[in-house]
Design an enzyme around this catalytic site. Sequence first.
Site, mmCIF file in Angstrom:
data_model
loop_
_atom_site.group_PDB
_atom_site.id
_atom_site.type_symbol
_atom_site.label_atom_id
_atom_site.label_comp_id
_atom_site.label_asym_id
_atom_site.label_seq_id
_atom_site.Cartn_x
_atom_site.Cartn_y
_atom_site.Cartn_z
ATOM 1 N N LYS A 191 0.837 -1.199 0.000
ATOM 2 C CA LYS A 191 0.000 0.000 0.000
ATOM 3 C C LYS A 191 0.867 1.242 0.000
ATOM 4 O O LYS A 191 1.547 1.545 0.978
ATOM 5 C CB LYS A 191 -0.915 0.057 1.221
ATOM 6 N N SER A 244 5.409 6.728 10.517
ATOM 7 C CA SER A 244 5.542 7.393 11.809
ATOM 8 C C SER A 244 5.621 6.384 12.948
ATOM 9 O O SER A 244 5.116 5.262 12.856
ATOM 10 C CB SER A 244 4.345 8.314 12.038
ATOM 11 N N THR A 245 6.236 6.805 14.036
ATOM 12 C CA THR A 245 6.333 5.958 15.215
ATOM 13 C C THR A 245 4.943 5.673 15.780
ATOM 14 O O THR A 245 4.674 4.577 16.261
ATOM 15 C CB THR A 245 7.240 6.628 16.261
ATOM 16 N N GLU A 246 4.043 6.641 15.662
ATOM 17 C CA GLU A 246 2.697 6.449 16.197
ATOM 18 C C GLU A 246 2.000 5.283 15.495
ATOM 19 O O GLU A 246 1.430 4.402 16.134
ATOM 20 C CB GLU A 246 1.887 7.752 16.039
ATOM 21 N N GLU A 265 10.135 0.684 10.372
ATOM 22 C CA GLU A 265 11.122 1.720 10.086
ATOM 23 C C GLU A 265 10.434 3.036 10.398
ATOM 24 O O GLU A 265 9.616 3.495 9.612
ATOM 25 C CB GLU A 265 11.444 1.620 8.591
ATOM 26 N N CYS A 299 13.302 10.303 7.410
ATOM 27 C CA CYS A 299 13.259 9.828 8.798
ATOM 28 C C CYS A 299 14.633 9.956 9.447
ATOM 29 O O CYS A 299 14.737 10.148 10.643
ATOM 30 C CB CYS A 299 12.747 8.410 8.875
ATOM 31 N N GLU A 396 9.687 14.917 16.049
ATOM 32 C CA GLU A 396 10.084 14.849 14.643
ATOM 33 C C GLU A 396 9.238 15.850 13.857
ATOM 34 O O GLU A 396 8.012 15.786 13.846
ATOM 35 C CB GLU A 396 9.862 13.435 14.110
#
Lengths: 485, 337, 323
Positions: A191, A244-246, A265, A299, A396
Amino acid sequence: MAFAYAPAPESRAIVDIAPSYGLFIDGEFTESADGRVFKSVSPSSEEVLAEVARAGERDVDRAVKAARRAFATWSALPGAERGKYLFRIARILQERSRELAVLESLDNGKPIRETRDFDLPTVAAHFFYYAGWADKLKYAVTGRSPMSGTSGPDPKPLGVAGQVIPWNFPLLMLAWKVAPALATGNTVVLKPAETTPLSALFFADVCRQAGLPRGVVNILPGYGDAGAALVAHEDVDKVAFTGSTEVGRSIARAVAGTRKKVTLELGGKAANIVFDDAPIDQAVEGVVKGIFFNQGHVCSAGSRLLVQESIQDELLDALKRRMSTLRVGDPLDKNTDIGAINSPEQLARITELAAAGEAEGAERWAPACELPSSGYWFAPTLFTGVSQAHRIAREEIFGPVLSVLTFRTPAEAVEKANNTPYGLSAGIWTEKGSRILSVANKLRAGVVWANTFNQFDPTSPFGGYKESGYGREGGRHGLEAYLDV
Amino acid sequence: MDTEVSARAAGPRAGGGATGWEGVTGSVTGSDAALKRFLHGLPGVDAVGLEERAAVLGTRSIKTSAKAYAIDLAISMIDLTTLEGADTPGKVRTLCAKGMRPDPGDRAVPQVAAICVYPDMVAVAKDALKGSGVQVASVATAFPSGRAALEVKLADTRAAVAAGADEIDMVIDRGAFLAGRYLEVFEQIQAVGEACVRPDSSRAHLKVIFENGELATYDNIRRCSWLAMLAGADFIKTSTGKVAVNATPAGTLLMLEAVRDFRRMTGVQVGVKPAGGIRTAKDAVKYLVLVNETAGEDWLSPQWFRFGASSLLNDLLMQRQKLATGRYSGPDYVTVD
Amino acid sequence: MSDKSSKQEKRGGKAARAEDAEQADAVVETPVAAAPTRLSVFKTYKLYVGGKFPRSESGRVYEVTDSTDKWLANAPQASRKDARDAVVAARKAVPGWSGATAYNRGQVLYRVAEMLEGRREQFAREVADAEGLTPDEAAAVVDAAVDRWVWYAGWTDKIAQVVGGANPVAGPFFNLSTPEPTGVVAVLAPQESSLLGLVSVVAPVIATGNTAVVVASQRAPLPALSLSEVLATSDVPAGVVNVLSGFTAELGAPLAAHLDVNGLDLTGADAELARELEISAAENLKRVRRPSAAGPEDWQADPGVERLTAWLETKTVWHPIGV
């Protein structure tokens, strides 16, 4: 201005964008089950480039089933044959690289100089690299069992890989995901991000040209809901995500208790540490490349400049002077250094965080630069007087915004650099070899660039410590995520 | 760069004679040890990063009006050069004619900055260029190797100046530099600078050739740049054109950084001259991009940037014709020297 | 504090009464005239945290029985605060242990093997009790555990060569990938294999330079608590291994949620608990090693390097090559 560069636009004529695109499932473009579509917009002009089918849960199911069907034959192919498909793809990508570079600049907003000189060459290189692994997998996985290198069976693929990629390097992130997955005998449902679906759809055409068997690669343009459905699909064996980390956290929760193997990642807040004995001109270039490469939508961006207090003034003068030469504007202009911000949402986030920087007392500076009237833009920006507690030093930003902090001793530099939940990358600038090695050892980051920054290569593992995610992409290490070991 | 360099009054050295110049050196050049400490204290150069930057600037795409501007500017910056054992007065006069009127069919083409010859050809060139504004540059100091006694080098220089040279392109003693005898190199440059002074106390401009190909490392090029600037060079020049490695974009970029930093520190502006191997208009434009984005537009004039070249001129002329007519030109449509 | 310790004494007292009752039964069968049987000295089992042997701060203990449900001892029932203290101790030990040379770590692990070798009988007895093995079977398990320490002792200075290396990037750069420890790893030790399984999960964590907070087998924690005594006398620096006994689920929860824990080995968790803890561990993206889906692992099998690489991060360092 004595030497004003005239516009030097790359021709759009090389790329033929259709008015609409479907989902690519089982070797064919199809509409989404519920007929939903969305528009892909060029962020530099707000022009609608194409209308794209929007994948939903039923489409995910269809694509996973197609990938599962294809898996049996694809994984049974001799590695050498799989490898040849990948070599074909690499070569076709090279042939079509200018077309794809223009397309990527249009859809993403990044400068043609970068898509032409970085993204596309690296994309092709990635396929070329993993193509060669396909028939050598038994040499790839170390220490599986005694003598596993030369005897014993090939390591087994996992099955169907569900891959969700971001918008910052659309085709390159595709390559990072697809190439190792196919080389190891997995099949793929991928995706792309909702703001940059087009190059992945063109990649579907590259697969067609390469004669790739149907169902081996399936492309599902869509939003987060489609990504979540893909991650959650029970017949997916492997999840690979960059973003994203979220979202990474929510994926880690979603796969809990399943058999799914995961690589994540995620975000970063890299420190770029400049010592007083640095090669100063190259350090300035490295700082600029670290944060302004790809509009800072990286990133691994060196978004925190940690400069030794004794050279702060000199370095900042040089940096500001250099920033004043950055050319912001039309991504298709071959002289553009900084293109458009990818989406209004991202622009809003950058704007908000920059405002927070000012509100918290940091000093904001940007060179005089005229921004285009349409599209999404943000001038390269520098914050000085930033402390570790400021949001712009912790969160970030994912944009062309650099926070400058100072340090006095190497130990302080390391402490500040590591003082973040992230751990993706870091930079060190010093002419002293033993200092490089000492500091590199202490930095908690997956990639450390010493006297350089933002270098990437298919052979070089990339990935984070801590909340920057887990698993490595690239190199031999990148295979392990796709093998049952 | 924290070593003290006593700032000197701003303004170009050109025409100012040697007055006040001694004040620049201060404690830095007081002794061999002090000079070495200063030069070795300059920031290091990372070769890969430097070359990467030069390569990226080399991808700038200069089109249409910018290209026309750059081509004319490049022509006006050329030190049109002949430095052959076979040079004759006839050859030099031909070159001078070409330099004054590069394209006989187009008066709008600017003349070159200078004609560069050996000392014994200075008088011929001076005569041929009379009244044109094109300068006569002469190599000197036992060009190209520089392997001669100082007295010989100074005599060489004085002869060229006496014959009417407007500019002297000296070579440094690379042997002394590589052996770490920086003060000796410094003093030789100063001595040659004094030899550039005419009886009326005006002086010929001094260009100092490093021969980057023999200095071998970027760190050496940076050190040599500062050494030459401290010693009073009006220009720093990459190469003689007589060795395997001549001007390179990266080496020139580094020297542009040096003159930029030197002016920031001392207020004194020094010119840069890449020489050798620059043959195409495309190359020349790339160098101008380096100038524009490194030292800045203050250096974008023949007073501060030169190309040491010979065949470059014709390629610039052909590109100029192409821009004007839309047709690609050919060697039959520019004059052979 | 004094109140807590007095409670501890009371519970100890209750356990002692059970033992007394057993002794009393024996007395019935023993001729009155014979010399009294020597009363054995019980061991007070304690936690192992930061190189010290504290009781649980909660003052709780729980009964540990053998495979036939006979009382063996009371083990401390560690609390979430004990878990927190153990994480603090483990974190504190990270710089020293991860910064030690691999050779040094190898020697320390080998020293553990030496110390364990010297106490084989004790551990054979404890393992036999804990797992219901015959003396021969238990001895074999202890031998295997000793040998496992030796195996991992040898790995400390080799794993980097096996999994790291130079990467041939297409440019003028030196590029080297090396493995580095993840940091603090919380380990839920296997429930069924009280010593060999325990050693098999702990040794690879520390061989690679990580520090560990170990939750011993809930049912059979005594070999783990005794192993602490071996570790304490084997040059293993304080805090490198911390051993908690208690209820796996109760201790797993705070460890999985703890933001200063970097890795979580769920070997000793059942499927439901493992899922719960994995979800909790996602908060700071801990590296999670799931329990075997195929049931208890074969601890006698060749362990390979998988348990080493599970707790390693790959760091890749670039430097230009130029003169």
